[in-house]
Design a protein around this motif. Structure first.
Motif, PDB file in Angstrom:
ATOM      1  N   LEU A 107     -13.763   2.642  13.295  1.00  0.00           N
ATOM      2  CA  LEU A 107     -14.352   2.994  12.069  1.00  0.00           C
ATOM      3  C   LEU A 107     -13.466   2.455  11.113  1.00  0.00           C
ATOM      4  CD1 LEU A 107     -16.789   4.098  10.445  1.00  0.00           C
ATOM      5  CD2 LEU A 107     -15.522   5.979  10.437  1.00  0.00           C
ATOM      6  N   LEU A 108     -11.995   2.982  10.930  1.00  0.00           N
ATOM      7  CA  LEU A 108     -11.407   2.026  10.374  1.00  0.00           C
ATOM      8  C   LEU A 108     -11.263   0.716  10.603  1.00  0.00           C
ATOM      9  CD1 LEU A 108      -8.227   5.068  10.358  1.00  0.00           C
ATOM     10  CD2 LEU A 108     -10.478   5.026   8.589  1.00  0.00           C
ATOM     11  N   HIS A 159     -13.985  -0.963  11.597  1.00  0.00           N
ATOM     12  CA  HIS A 159     -14.722  -1.895  10.627  1.00  0.00           C
ATOM     13  C   HIS A 159     -14.984  -1.757   9.518  1.00  0.00           C
ATOM     14  CE1 HIS A 159     -18.853  -3.411  11.171  1.00  0.00           C
ATOM     15  NE2 HIS A 159     -19.494  -1.698  11.180  1.00  0.00           N
ATOM     16  N   ILE A 160     -14.288  -0.374   8.771  1.00  0.00           N
ATOM     17  CA  ILE A 160     -14.702  -0.607   7.246  1.00  0.00           C
ATOM     18  C   ILE A 160     -13.485  -2.002   6.791  1.00  0.00           C
ATOM     19  CG2 ILE A 160     -13.358   0.697   5.229  1.00  0.00           C
ATOM     20  CD1 ILE A 160     -14.708   3.301   7.308  1.00  0.00           C
ATOM     21  N   TRP A 161     -12.604  -1.989   7.420  1.00  0.00           N
ATOM     22  CA  TRP A 161     -11.523  -3.278   7.317  1.00  0.00           C
ATOM     23  C   TRP A 161     -12.086  -4.386   7.233  1.00  0.00           C
ATOM     24  CZ3 TRP A 161      -7.861  -3.414   4.072  1.00  0.00           C
ATOM     25  CH2 TRP A 161      -6.542  -4.574   3.630  1.00  0.00           C
ATOM     26  N   ILE A 190     -15.162  -4.995   7.060  1.00  0.00           N
ATOM     27  CA  ILE A 190     -16.639  -5.799   5.964  1.00  0.00           C
ATOM     28  C   ILE A 190     -16.188  -5.436   5.271  1.00  0.00           C
ATOM     29  CG2 ILE A 190     -19.040  -3.947   5.119  1.00  0.00           C
ATOM     30  CD1 ILE A 190     -19.216  -5.268   8.212  1.00  0.00           C
ATOM     31  N   THR A 191     -15.171  -4.550   4.295  1.00  0.00           N
ATOM     32  CA  THR A 191     -14.464  -4.605   3.312  1.00  0.00           C
ATOM     33  C   THR A 191     -13.857  -6.537   3.022  1.00  0.00           C
ATOM     34  OG1 THR A 191     -12.295  -3.880   3.400  1.00  0.00           O
ATOM     35  CG2 THR A 191     -13.930  -2.891   2.592  1.00  0.00           C
ATOM     36  N   LEU A 238     -21.931   5.480   5.953  1.00  0.00           N
ATOM     37  CA  LEU A 238     -20.548   5.130   6.052  1.00  0.00           C
ATOM     38  C   LEU A 238     -19.944   6.834   4.936  1.00  0.00           C
ATOM     39  CD1 LEU A 238     -18.352   3.469   5.261  1.00  0.00           C
ATOM     40  CD2 LEU A 238     -18.815   3.706   2.599  1.00  0.00           C
ATOM     41  N   ALA A 268     -20.082   9.065   8.388  1.00  0.00           N
ATOM     42  CA  ALA A 268     -18.876   9.058  10.137  1.00  0.00           C
ATOM     43  C   ALA A 268     -17.438   8.764   9.606  1.00  0.00           C
ATOM     44  CB  ALA A 268     -19.072   6.794  10.233  1.00  0.00           C
ATOM     45  N   LEU A 269     -17.184   8.951   7.882  1.00  0.00           N
ATOM     46  CA  LEU A 269     -15.728   8.911   8.104  1.00  0.00           C
ATOM     47  C   LEU A 269     -15.358  10.387   7.766  1.00  0.00           C
ATOM     48  CD1 LEU A 269     -14.560   6.603   4.559  1.00  0.00           C
ATOM     49  CD2 LEU A 269     -13.730   7.194   7.220  1.00  0.00           C
ATOM     50  N   ALA A 291     -10.976   4.800   1.788  1.00  0.00           N
ATOM     51  CA  ALA A 291     -12.116   4.109   2.847  1.00  0.00           C
ATOM     52  C   ALA A 291     -13.157   4.242   2.341  1.00  0.00           C
ATOM     53  CB  ALA A 291     -11.813   4.300   4.340  1.00  0.00           C
ATOM     54  N   TYR A 310     -13.199   2.250  -1.104  1.00  0.00           N
ATOM     55  CA  TYR A 310     -13.201   0.495  -0.411  1.00  0.00           C
ATOM     56  C   TYR A 310     -14.725   0.089   0.252  1.00  0.00           C
ATOM     57  CZ  TYR A 310     -10.612  -3.266   0.391  1.00  0.00           C
ATOM     58  OH  TYR A 310     -10.252  -4.679   0.498  1.00  0.00           O
ATOM     59  N   GLY A 311     -14.916   1.129   1.278  1.00  0.00           N
ATOM     60  CA  GLY A 311     -16.096   0.684   1.795  1.00  0.00           C
ATOM     61  C   GLY A 311     -17.571   0.464   0.672  1.00  0.00           C
ATOM     62  N   ALA A 338     -17.906  -2.789  -1.139  1.00  0.00           N
ATOM     63  CA  ALA A 338     -18.051  -3.690  -0.577  1.00  0.00           C
ATOM     64  C   ALA A 338     -19.574  -3.727  -0.069  1.00  0.00           C
ATOM     65  CB  ALA A 338     -17.419  -3.190   0.566  1.00  0.00           C
ATOM     66  N   ILE A 349     -22.462  -6.755  -1.124  1.00  0.00           N
ATOM     67  CA  ILE A 349     -23.223  -7.294  -0.574  1.00  0.00           C
ATOM     68  C   ILE A 349     -24.448  -6.856  -0.723  1.00  0.00           C
ATOM     69  CG2 ILE A 349     -23.746  -7.962   1.500  1.00  0.00           C
ATOM     70  CD1 ILE A 349     -21.170  -6.512   2.503  1.00  0.00           C
TER      71      ILE A 349
END
Lengths: 146, 110
Positions: free
Chosen positions: A50-51, A53-55, A57-58, B59, B62-63, B96, B99-100, B103, B107
């Motif tokens: 997950l971490l 994956h976030i990296w 996508i960002t 997101l 899941a986090l 996260a 940041y996510g 993003a 998008i």
């Protein structure tokens, strides 16, 4: 009353030691322990993914649309398809076994937890076989490296 | 946060994750398994409000579920470190998430 307190604490501490030992000794696992270990290992793997994956996508906030497309193109190779398939295995098992855990928390099927674990493995296997066809097509379409 | 709340949220996020992740996986891997992800394609998808909401919710859940799971592991093997670890994991999770979300918004904006 007071006299039972230290004994209770001692036995609880003793139980913990045995459990930590059992965690790390797969040869002594029974069905419930395999379920626990597999749930835990798959969960940790998915959390790590997950971490990452976030990296991935960002990359869009670091390099814009171009950076995003570059990252995705770099990941469109067979080693990552294999990785995605392993992730798929972990997610399917973790999710389906998770349903079993939620049911047990609600008090359903506690006595049949071992039988339910076999059901979890069976249903997971069916979903994985179904998904494997899609991953095979992806694998076939991609090169080993760029 | 008390243990009961953490436990309850772990269960609630688990139940939410099952349909969200199944949908995410189906769309990303099963609709056209040979397709490579592109900015243009992702942007088109995320312009749908429902998809954007679902992805943001995915997101966040899941986090929470993943990092609380890590906390549960720490609690089992190293209980004295769990409180400190929880702080670190909350900060990591919120960073996260921020940041996510940035993003996803970028998008969706195209």
């Amino acid at each position: 009353m007071a006299a039972t307190e230290p004994r209770a604490l001692a036995s609880r501490a003793g139980a913990r030691e045995v459990r930590v030992y059992a965690d790390l000794a797969p040869r002594r696992y029974r069905a419930g322990m395999w379920a626990f270990a597999l749930h835990r290992i798959s969960g940790l793997a998915i959390a790590l993914f997950l971490l990452l994956h976030i990296w991935e996508i960002t990359s869009v906030t670091r390099g814009g649309a171009q950076g995003f497309d570059q990252t995705m193109a770099r990941l469109a190779v067979r080693p990552f398809v294999i990785g995605e398939f392993l992730l798929f295995l972990a997610v399917v098992f973790h999710g389906i076994n998770g349903v079993r855990l939620v049911l047990m928390d609600m008090g359903a099927g506690v006595r049949r937890q071992k039988a339910l674990f076999w059901w979890v493995l069976g249903i997971s296997a069916a979903v994985i076989v179904y998904g494997a066809f899609f991953f095979a097509r992806r694998f076939a379409a991609y090169p080993w490296s760029l | 946060m008390s243990g009961t709340w953490a436990w309850l949220l772990h269960r609630v996020s688990a139940v939410l994750l099952i349909p969200l992740l199944a949908l995410h996986f189906a769309i990303m891997h099963f609709v056209d398994p040979t397709q490579t992800i592109t900015f243009a394609g992702s942007s088109l998808r995320l312009q749908g409000a429902l998809y954007l909401v679902a992805d943001t919710l995915l997101l966040a859940t899941a986090l929470y579920h993943g990092l609380n799971g890590v906390r549960n592991v720490i609690l089992d093997y190293w209980p004295r470190a769990a409180r400190g670890a929880a702080w670190v994991l909350w900060i990591l999770g919120l960073l996260a998430l921020g940041y996510g979300t940035t993003a996803l918004a970028a998008i969706a904006r195209g």
